[in-house]
Design an enzyme around this catalytic site. Structure first.
Site, short mmCIF file in Angstrom:
data_model
loop_
_atom_site.label_atom_id
_atom_site.label_comp_id
_atom_site.label_asym_id
_atom_site.label_seq_id
_atom_site.Cartn_x
_atom_site.Cartn_y
_atom_site.Cartn_z
N LYS A 176 -10.40 -2.90 -4.28
CA LYS A 176 -11.16 -1.66 -4.39
C LYS A 176 -10.40 -0.61 -5.17
O LYS A 176 -10.98 0.29 -5.74
CB LYS A 176 -11.41 -1.09 -2.98
CG LYS A 176 -12.33 -1.93 -2.13
CD LYS A 176 -12.35 -1.43 -0.69
CE LYS A 176 -13.21 -2.32 0.17
NZ LYS A 176 -13.14 -2.01 1.60
N LYS A 224 0.81 -1.22 0.00
CA LYS A 224 0.00 0.00 0.00
C LYS A 224 0.84 1.26 0.00
O LYS A 224 0.46 2.27 -0.59
CB LYS A 224 -0.95 0.02 1.21
CG LYS A 224 -2.14 -0.91 1.04
CD LYS A 224 -3.23 -0.55 2.03
CE LYS A 224 -4.39 -1.52 1.93
NZ LYS A 224 -5.37 -1.31 3.00
N LYS A 254 -4.99 -9.70 -7.11
CA LYS A 254 -6.16 -9.77 -6.23
C LYS A 254 -7.24 -8.78 -6.69
O LYS A 254 -6.91 -7.66 -7.11
CB LYS A 254 -5.69 -9.41 -4.81
CG LYS A 254 -6.68 -9.74 -3.73
CD LYS A 254 -6.11 -9.37 -2.37
CE LYS A 254 -5.97 -7.88 -2.21
NZ LYS A 254 -5.66 -7.43 -0.85
#
Ligand code: TYM
Length: 339
Positions: free
Chosen positions: A205, A115, A202
């Protein structure tokens, strides 16, 4: 103080674009656990702001996750649904556990590395600290079971390490076995749903492509179209799961079918072995629309017509959550030596 034996805690971030991975990896299990466990389901708004959130969207997304829980079948009368920022125990316990967790443990967290990306110096301190707040969420209720998708496994191991170290550090002051070591529940055939555009990534969002995921805002037509367009390969479906190796796109669609139909991947392949994707995809699209659309429509209805009800559920849930968490955190403070 009681030691709960079957208390479930889990959470979803209100960061928009709630998707099929969130549903199959987590939310549907939240529903299934209600008959056998005491369940606490949180909308983790404190976690959401570890990356920038527009305040208006954060509020709307908090209601969206709340509505999704209820539309999926969580009963807010029997169990607890609330948003994290309303229960101070989470942030308070997180601070104490920050002093238990070790920097070396956090340095190993792969999700932070993903992230934060290349510009790690610019990531928020909260993003780094995210797993300790997650441990606090779970331990503030002395929860025993935590249903999550596969990507949260490492964070749950950290929560167990934090619980273990706290129990150990304060053992001689009465803290031995104070926190149960929470068990991850990583369940079903779709613990890691992959992007529909790239079966090696994956479903998430934050993927820039809306076609990579099925969201809770998709119409039945959009669901069917995204499945029709999903990345696969030219070969027919194999006879067994071993035959899916190296075929990430195919494996993903079979996993989604299995999770939606309540079967194993082998059972799905027993039915579809030798079938072309031109046959399998329409069947998957029909199943997905059948299983997901009523829930999504109900979520939209609540968001448009029942905002007052959603806010009431959150307020009521927070009040009930405090009744459980406050005495636990009070005891933690005693153990630590705060007067
Ligand atoms: P979040 O919002 O990122 O994800 C919510 C849940 O969805 C699961 N999930 C997936 N499962 C399968 N396939 C996917 N592609 C996929 N993407 C997401 C996640 O594993 C998660 O279960 N950190 C948590 C939120 C949290 C939490 C907690 C969970 C905060 N405190 C305490 C459990 C206990 C998270 O990832 O949220």
């Amino acid at each position: 103080m009681d030691q709960p034996r079957n208390r479930v805690f889990s959470g979803v971030q209100p960061t928009g674009n709630l998707h099929l991975g969130n549903y199959l990896g987590a939310i549907r299990h939240f529903v299934a656990l209600q008959d056998t466990h005491e369940c606490i389901y949180c909308v983790v708004d404190l976690h959401a702001i570890t990356v920038w959130q527009d305040p208006k969207e954060l509020a709307a997304n908090t209601r969206e996750v709340t509505a999704a829980y209820i539309a999926a079948g969580v009963d807010p009368k029997k169990h607890i649904i609330f948003n994290q920022s309303k229960v101070a125990a989470h942030a308070e316990l997180a601070w104490i556990l920050d002093c238990t967790a070790r920097i070396g443990w956090l340095n190993r967290m792969t999700q932070f590395k993903e992230k934060a990306g290349k510009d790690r110096e610019q990531a928020s301190v909260g993003l780094y600290n995210y797993p300790v707040l997650m441990a606090a969420d779970i331990l503030a209720y002395r929860s025993t079971h935590v249903p999550v998708g596969e990507d949260q496994k490492q964070h749950l191991e950290l929560a167990r390490d934090v619980a273990k170290k706290f129990n150990n550090d304060y053992a001689e002051f009465g803290g031995q076995d104070f926190f149960p070591l929470p068990e991850p529940l990583i369940l079903g055939a779709a613990t890691r749903v992959m992007s529909l555009r790239d079966g090696t990534k994956k479903m998430s969002k934050s993927d820039p492509s809306d076609n990579s995921r099925i969201t809770f805002n998709d119409s039945p037509e959009a669901i069917a179209q995204k499945i029709r367009k999903a990345q696969t390969d030219p070969d027919p479906l194999p006879e067994t799961v071993e035959g899916l190796e190296g075929r990430a796109g195919a494996d993903n669609l079979v996993g989604i079918y299995a999770a939606l139909s309540g079967q194993t991947k082998d059972e799905v392949l027993a039915e579809f072995r030798g079938a072309q994707f031109s046959v399998f995809k329409p069947r998957l699209a029909d199943l997905a629309v059948d299983k997901l659309s009523p829930m999504m429509a109900e979520m939209q209805r609540m968001l448009h017509n029942d905002q007052g009800y959603l806010d009431q559920v959150l307020a009521d849930g927070a009040a009930r959550a405090r009744v459980i968490a406050d005495p636990i955190v009070a005891r933690v403070k005693e153990l630590v030596g705060f007067i």
